[in-house]
Design a protein around this motif. Structure first.
Motif, PDB file in Angstrom:
ATOM      1  N   VAL A 212       0.844  -1.199   0.000  1.00  0.00           N
ATOM      2  CA  VAL A 212       0.000   0.000   0.000  1.00  0.00           C
ATOM      3  C   VAL A 212       0.879   1.249   0.000  1.00  0.00           C
ATOM      4  O   VAL A 212       0.633   2.207  -0.746  1.00  0.00           O
ATOM      5  CB  VAL A 212      -0.926  -0.003   1.231  1.00  0.00           C
ATOM      6  N   GLN A 213       1.913   1.231   0.828  1.00  0.00           N
ATOM      7  CA  GLN A 213       2.816   2.373   0.941  1.00  0.00           C
ATOM      8  C   GLN A 213       3.743   2.511  -0.263  1.00  0.00           C
ATOM      9  O   GLN A 213       4.242   3.600  -0.547  1.00  0.00           O
ATOM     10  CB  GLN A 213       3.655   2.239   2.218  1.00  0.00           C
ATOM     11  N   LEU A 214       3.953   1.411  -0.982  1.00  0.00           N
ATOM     12  CA  LEU A 214       4.879   1.406  -2.111  1.00  0.00           C
ATOM     13  C   LEU A 214       4.208   1.751  -3.435  1.00  0.00           C
ATOM     14  O   LEU A 214       4.877   1.764  -4.471  1.00  0.00           O
ATOM     15  CB  LEU A 214       5.574   0.044  -2.207  1.00  0.00           C
ATOM     16  N   GLY A 215       2.893   2.012  -3.415  1.00  0.00           N
ATOM     17  CA  GLY A 215       2.234   2.500  -4.611  1.00  0.00           C
ATOM     18  C   GLY A 215       1.428   1.504  -5.408  1.00  0.00           C
ATOM     19  O   GLY A 215       1.003   1.806  -6.539  1.00  0.00           O
ATOM     20  N   ALA A 216       1.187   0.312  -4.869  1.00  0.00           N
ATOM     21  CA  ALA A 216       0.379  -0.670  -5.594  1.00  0.00           C
ATOM     22  C   ALA A 216      -1.040  -0.149  -5.804  1.00  0.00           C
ATOM     23  O   ALA A 216      -1.563   0.624  -4.998  1.00  0.00           O
ATOM     24  CB  ALA A 216       0.352  -1.993  -4.834  1.00  0.00           C
ATOM     25  N   ASP A 217      -1.671  -0.592  -6.882  1.00  0.00           N
ATOM     26  CA  ASP A 217      -3.011  -0.109  -7.223  1.00  0.00           C
ATOM     27  C   ASP A 217      -4.098  -0.774  -6.384  1.00  0.00           C
ATOM     28  O   ASP A 217      -5.031  -0.110  -5.926  1.00  0.00           O
ATOM     29  CB  ASP A 217      -3.277  -0.354  -8.713  1.00  0.00           C
ATOM     30  N   VAL A 218      -3.991  -2.073  -6.201  1.00  0.00           N
ATOM     31  CA  VAL A 218      -4.934  -2.814  -5.360  1.00  0.00           C
ATOM     32  C   VAL A 218      -4.126  -3.775  -4.498  1.00  0.00           C
ATOM     33  O   VAL A 218      -3.207  -4.439  -4.992  1.00  0.00           O
ATOM     34  CB  VAL A 218      -5.969  -3.601  -6.190  1.00  0.00           C
ATOM     35  N   VAL A 219      -4.461  -3.826  -3.224  1.00  0.00           N
ATOM     36  CA  VAL A 219      -3.754  -4.702  -2.284  1.00  0.00           C
ATOM     37  C   VAL A 219      -4.773  -5.485  -1.474  1.00  0.00           C
ATOM     38  O   VAL A 219      -5.724  -4.907  -0.935  1.00  0.00           O
ATOM     39  CB  VAL A 219      -2.847  -3.894  -1.329  1.00  0.00           C
ATOM     40  N   VAL A 220      -4.573  -6.790  -1.395  1.00  0.00           N
ATOM     41  CA  VAL A 220      -5.441  -7.667  -0.605  1.00  0.00           C
ATOM     42  C   VAL A 220      -4.629  -8.229   0.553  1.00  0.00           C
ATOM     43  O   VAL A 220      -3.497  -8.683   0.355  1.00  0.00           O
ATOM     44  CB  VAL A 220      -6.013  -8.805  -1.475  1.00  0.00           C
ATOM     45  N   GLN A 221      -5.197  -8.184   1.757  1.00  0.00           N
ATOM     46  CA  GLN A 221      -4.481  -8.625   2.958  1.00  0.00           C
ATOM     47  C   GLN A 221      -5.345  -9.569   3.791  1.00  0.00           C
ATOM     48  O   GLN A 221      -6.531  -9.299   4.003  1.00  0.00           O
ATOM     49  CB  GLN A 221      -4.121  -7.415   3.829  1.00  0.00           C
ATOM     50  N   SER A 222      -4.738 -10.622   4.274  1.00  0.00           N
ATOM     51  CA  SER A 222      -5.410 -11.540   5.202  1.00  0.00           C
ATOM     52  C   SER A 222      -5.221 -11.024   6.621  1.00  0.00           C
ATOM     53  O   SER A 222      -4.225 -11.340   7.276  1.00  0.00           O
ATOM     54  CB  SER A 222      -4.851 -12.956   5.070  1.00  0.00           C
ATOM     55  N   ALA A 223      -6.171 -10.247   7.098  1.00  0.00           N
ATOM     56  CA  ALA A 223      -6.065  -9.710   8.457  1.00  0.00           C
ATOM     57  C   ALA A 223      -5.984 -10.835   9.484  1.00  0.00           C
ATOM     58  O   ALA A 223      -5.356 -10.682  10.541  1.00  0.00           O
ATOM     59  CB  ALA A 223      -7.256  -8.803   8.749  1.00  0.00           C
ATOM     60  N   HIS A 224      -6.588 -11.974   9.173  1.00  0.00           N
ATOM     61  CA  HIS A 224      -6.621 -13.072  10.148  1.00  0.00           C
ATOM     62  C   HIS A 224      -5.273 -13.762  10.307  1.00  0.00           C
ATOM     63  O   HIS A 224      -5.080 -14.545  11.248  1.00  0.00           O
ATOM     64  CB  HIS A 224      -7.692 -14.104   9.757  1.00  0.00           C
TER      65      HIS A 224
END
Length: 487
Positions: A212-224
């Motif tokens: 997210v901080q590096l400029g990606a357009d869409v980022v998906v994260q497994s919060a779990h």
């Protein structure tokens, strides 16, 4: 925005305080209709397992508490839009791909990606160009993608519509993602990132920077995975000038359950607040605990604690290897006999995933070290150092031998694995975890894959797909053989 707020969780608590009578779904009726002998484990959680009744909003068209929770999430990660996912990172990966890539379009994709990425490309009916990762020889695993590989791929496939990357890898390794993103954006090509294992990276150094901080357009994260969220709880972030948020939102509404879990959403709300209120004191406490744990593990002669190249990686991931010739699977089994359950094993390694502790939260690190010592010392292994070899020798840039349309016209036959060399594979074969396919439908089978599969089978790895592998057989497409000299 106030990151200590938890609007979804608070609304559920207020709902429960009203002692509501349920004349709506779900069928357990706030836990009233539930086997009494199971109540001690489910009693309280079922009282919060609500549905889209008055005051609890609608995940697919949020207007109040869910909208506020998603706005708090976007504020925390400093992005345009964020979404709560209750079907895991899988649904986020599918949505971002389907919203970005159309049928017959070309997409560059990291070869050591999760199967959900490949499933998304399959659903989009797109044409994947695989980017081979660097090999981490000491670990025996596939690492990240180099900028040079991406540059070469874009020279060969300038009409590519997106690049899909995995960052970090399962073991916490990172690579030059920022430079890759900048290069892709110079072509006006969006970068989609499966950051399943990096939801916590925004707490700062010594953690790597988030995609997210590096400029990606869409980022998906497994919060779990590393935040205190329930299983299947994930995030999706959009921060792009290229991709339309509305398209992603539409696919999420198609793919996500129409009966979303409020307990999962509440846990995501709490996890976002947990991360949003993380302090420097918390980080200092965490790193002291993690560093001490690593040092104690290093004192155990029967295991080797792996180090990240240049010290760049996720401190919450600790990978160990046996120094007694045990495979990762054997070492994992030994640890489980002493009640130590690890994230994954592979032919070489065992992976520990540590918690993102805050100051004052204890974790039984000393007990773990004691049990690891007892477990490995009891094995009395006299095996020589493993002679296993690593077979992820994919080309740096490759395509499928048969497209989806071509595969749809082909017949399938079952052949002995040892006789499959030179044929095109007709099934996905995926050691799980980590969920990275050895073979995909449409890939030609080389000797490397045959030896790799044989090794995994001998070691007792869990494999998804490969229905006939336990019989030493594999599904291939008929009449696709080419000479082994050409493979």
């Amino acid at each position: 925005m106030k990151q200590n707020k938890t609007p979804i969780y608070q609304a559920l608590i207020e709902y429960d305080r009203k002692s509501p009578v349920s004349l709506h779904v779900p069928g357990h009726k706030n836990g009233v209709v539930f086997p009494k002998e199971k109540h001690p484990y489910f009693d309280e959680i079922l009282r919060l397992d609500a549905t889209e009744i008055t005051g609890l909003d609608d995940l697919h068209e949020p207007e109040n508490i869910i909208l506020e929770a998603e706005q708090l999430l976007a504020d925390l990660y400093k992005v345009k839009d964020s979404f709560l996912l209750i079907n895991g990172s899988t649904v986020g990966n599918l949505a971002m791909i389907l919203a970005t890539i159309k049928e017959d379009e070309t997409v560059l994709v990291q070869r050591n990606c999760h199967k959900s990425i490949l499933n998304g490309i399959h659903l989009a009916k797109a044409n994947p160009v695989f980017l081979g990762p660097n090999l981490e020889s000491d670990w025996g695993v596939a690492g990240g993608i180099s900028l040079e590989t991406v540059q070469k791929a874009l020279e060969l496939h300038p009409n590519s519509k997106a690049i899909i990357l995995t960052y970090p890898n399962y073991y916490g390794m990172v690579y030059e993602l920022e430079e890759i993103i900048k290069h892709a954006h110079s072509y006006q090509i969006p970068v989609l990132v499966d950051e399943a294992h990096g939801a916590h990276f925004i707490v700062g150094t010594p953690f790597p920077k988030s995609a997210v901080q590096l400029g990606a357009d869409v980022v998906v994260q497994s919060a779990h995975k590393t935040l205190p969220a329930m299983t299947m709880g994930s995030f999706l972030h959009v921060n792009s000038e290229i991709i339309c948020t509305d398209a992603i939102k539409e696919y999420l509404s198609i793919l996500q359950s129409s009966s979303p879990s409020y307990t999962i959403m509440a846990s995501l709300d709490i996890s976002r607040s947990y991360l949003g209120t993380y302090t420097n004191k918390d980080l200092n406490y965490l790193m002291y605990e993690v560093t001490s744990f690593r040092e104690q593990l290093k004192s155990i002669s029967e295991i080797k604690v792996m180090n990240f190249k240049n010290g760049q990686g996720d401190p919450l991931k600790i990978t160990i290897q046996s120094t007694m010739g045990l495979s990762g699977y054997e070492l994992q089994q030994v640890l489980e006999e002493y009640g130590i359950y690890t994230e994954l094993a592979d032919p070489y390694n065992v992976l520990f995933v540590l918690p993102l502790l805050k100051e004052g939260i204890s974790f039984p690190f000393k007990e773990i070290v004691y049990k690891v010592k007892q477990a490995v010392k009891k094995t009395n292994s006299t095996k020589q150092k493993s002679s296993l070899q690593f077979y992820f020798n994919k080309s740096l840039i490759s395509t499928l031998s048969l497209s989806l349309r071509e595969r749809e016209k082909c017949n399938v036959e079952i052949k002995l694995l040892k006789e499959s060399l030179g044929f095109v594979c007709a099934e996905s074969i995926i050691p799980y975890p980590p969920g990275i396919p050895i073979l995909l439908p449409g890939e030609r089978i080389s000797n490397d894959e045959i030896e790799s599969l044989s090794t995994y089978m001998e070691l007792g790895a869990k494999i998804q797909g490969g229905k006939y592998l336990n019989q030493g057989k594999i599904k291939v497409y008929t009449d696709t053989f080419v000479s082994p000299l050409e493979v």
